[in-house]
Design an enzyme around this catalytic site. Structure first.
Site, short mmCIF file in Angstrom:
data_model
loop_
_atom_site.label_atom_id
_atom_site.label_comp_id
_atom_site.label_asym_id
_atom_site.label_seq_id
_atom_site.Cartn_x
_atom_site.Cartn_y
_atom_site.Cartn_z
N ASP A 47 10.56 -6.23 -10.24
CA ASP A 47 9.23 -5.62 -10.15
C ASP A 47 8.39 -6.14 -11.32
OD1 ASP A 47 7.00 -3.52 -10.29
OD2 ASP A 47 8.14 -2.80 -8.57
N LYS A 64 8.15 0.49 -15.65
CA LYS A 64 9.01 1.00 -14.57
C LYS A 64 10.40 0.37 -14.65
CE LYS A 64 7.21 1.02 -10.47
NZ LYS A 64 6.68 0.44 -9.22
N GLU A 79 10.92 11.63 1.96
CA GLU A 79 10.91 12.00 0.55
C GLU A 79 11.64 13.32 0.39
OE1 GLU A 79 7.52 11.37 -1.89
OE2 GLU A 79 6.63 9.96 -0.48
N CYS A 129 2.66 8.00 3.61
CA CYS A 129 3.10 7.35 4.85
C CYS A 129 2.27 7.76 6.06
CB CYS A 129 4.58 7.63 5.09
SG CYS A 129 5.68 6.79 3.94
#
Length: 439
Positions: free
Chosen positions: A30, A35, A152, A264
């Site tokens: 990434d 992160k 989630e 989403c």
């Protein structure tokens, strides 16, 4: 196998750790240095039950590592693309810049025989276009599409124990080779007899958006029924129970309330509509526009209901909002109905205090104009009304008698139909909920 995962956000980080749990040698890539640093130290950059334990366990094995340099993915046999596809600003269409950039970055490390596996949710036609880029630049490399179906709050379970696997493959020998490779990646999952759909690119791309569109439609259907229940005096909870006994309908996702949000469902149904328009098939999905409209109306109705219970005016009224995340067991506040309602209440003159077990820090960064509290009791101190807008277990299990001692007025609005109405009314609360009679 040696595997790389490009994109270590919610999807990618969970997928990387899960692949290491399955025994593979995994590198997560990434561009976000903070992160990557957090993940490398077994600190999850988001809230997801069970993930931090999985992360620590797989890092300790030495099978999982994280990097910002895509060159470290060289030598991997399988490369998963797990970056986001947000909604374009000012449009319904999906923004594919990150998927395209991730695929482009892999070209420098791909070798003939390598597999590029798209997991991101993309508009139909994306895989075929990216496959041309991959095979043109690296002959012998193959692109497939393997959509994710994570919920989630259940992401680890859904990755390691999915209810199905979908392979979108090219035709011919490349497709057969790719299928065998994916079966090896998911060997433990395949061995358990997990249902598997082996199909073409277009079908695989549509599976996720079709599934999300169906779920969104089901939620908006029961919320449309809630609107009628309010007009007729019927009870939407009993209505949902009654029709849910029909096994053709089922009870899941028939929970009337504030509606859906998150990263989403809203953007996926809008991107689905946009892509259908590009393909000249927009009439097939016009119903999704009303699905979206019904969902947004629920937020407006919740504000109206709060005004009603506060004697017709929100000006100066103290409102406690329990819940900031778009759903429980998550700190995701993207398109959060709870925060949207909280902001609207404040704009209409209310003094709003928000609490959430996991999402306060994220909410404070994005909505600094709101006040926040660490506990429901602190948020509800001297409140004129309490709104339960995310159905966290902690809120469902509140003691209405004890909780009633901290508020100024015992008025509760159950935005998720999550509370025991009889228990709250017995404790002296005025109870209101979308689609149900006043209690």
């Amino acid at each position: 196998m040696r595997i790389s995962v490009v994109g270590c956000g919610y999807l990618g980080a969970v997928h990387a750790a899960s692949m290491a749990e399955l025994g593979h040698d995994v590198v997560g890539v990434d561009v976000d240095e903070p992160k990557i640093a957090a993940l490398a130290q077994a600190r999850a950059p988001f809230y997801e039950p069970g993930f931090e334990d999985l992360l620590a366990r797989t890092l300790a094995t030495g099978r999982l590592r994280f990097t910002t340099d895509v060159a470290d993915a060289a030598g991997a046999q399988v490369h998963f693309v797990c970056v986001g596809t947000p909604q374009k600003r000012g449009e319904y269409a999906a923004d594919l810049r990150f998927v395209e950039a991730a695929t482009e970055s892999l070209l420098q490390v791909l070798a003939p025989g390598d597999l590029v596996v798209g997991k991101s949710t993309v508009p139909v036609g994306t895989a075929a276009r990216l496959a041309e880029v991959v095979t043109e630049k690296v002959p012998g490399a193959v692109l497939v599409w393997n959509p994710e179906f994570l919920r989630e709050g259940f992401a680890v379970q859904d990755t390691l124990h999915p209810d199905r696997l979908v392979y979108g493959l090219p035709g011919g020998a490349d497709g057969e080779t790719a299928k065998r490779t994916l079966d090896e990646v998911y060997a433990d999952i395949v061995a358990r007899g997990t249902p598997k759909v082996v199909t073409d690119y277009a079908t695989a791309e549509m599976v996720k958006t079709a599934a999300n569109s169906f779920l969104a439609t089901k939620i908006s259907f029961i919320n449309a029924m809630a609107e009628l229940c309010e007009a007729t005096g019927a009870d939407v909870l009993q209505l949902a129970d009654a029709i849910g006994f029909d096994d053709r309908i089922g009870r899941k996702f028939l929970n009337a309330g504030l509606g859906f949000g998150g990263g989403c469902l809203p953007k996926d149904i809008r991107a689905f509509m946009a892509r259908a328009g590009e393909l000249g098939a927009d009439q097939a999905l016009t119903f999704l526009r009303e699905v979206d409209n019904i969902n947004m109306r629920r937020r407006i109705r919740m504000v109206e209901l709060a005004r009603e219970v506060c004697d017709g005016s929100l000006l100066g009224k103290r409102i406690a909002v329990l819940g900031a995340a778009f759903k429980p067991d998550s700190d995701d506040i993207r398109d959060s109905p709870a925060l949207n309602v909280a902001a609207q209440l404040q704009l209409q003159g209310a003094v709003v205090c928000v609490t959430d077990p996991a999402a306060v820090d994220n909410s404070r960064r994005q909505w600094p104009q709101l006040d926040y509290a660490d506990t429901p009791e602190e948020a509800a101190a001297r409140a004129d009304a309490v709104l339960v807008l995310t159905e966290w277990r902690q809120y469902r299990e509140l003691d209405p008698v004890a909780f009633g001692q901290v508020v100024r007025q015992k008025r509760v609005l159950d935005g998720r139909n999550a509370l025991d109405r009889e228990a709250w009314t017995a404790a002296g609360w005025t109870y209101r909920a979308l689609g149900r009679r006043a209690g």
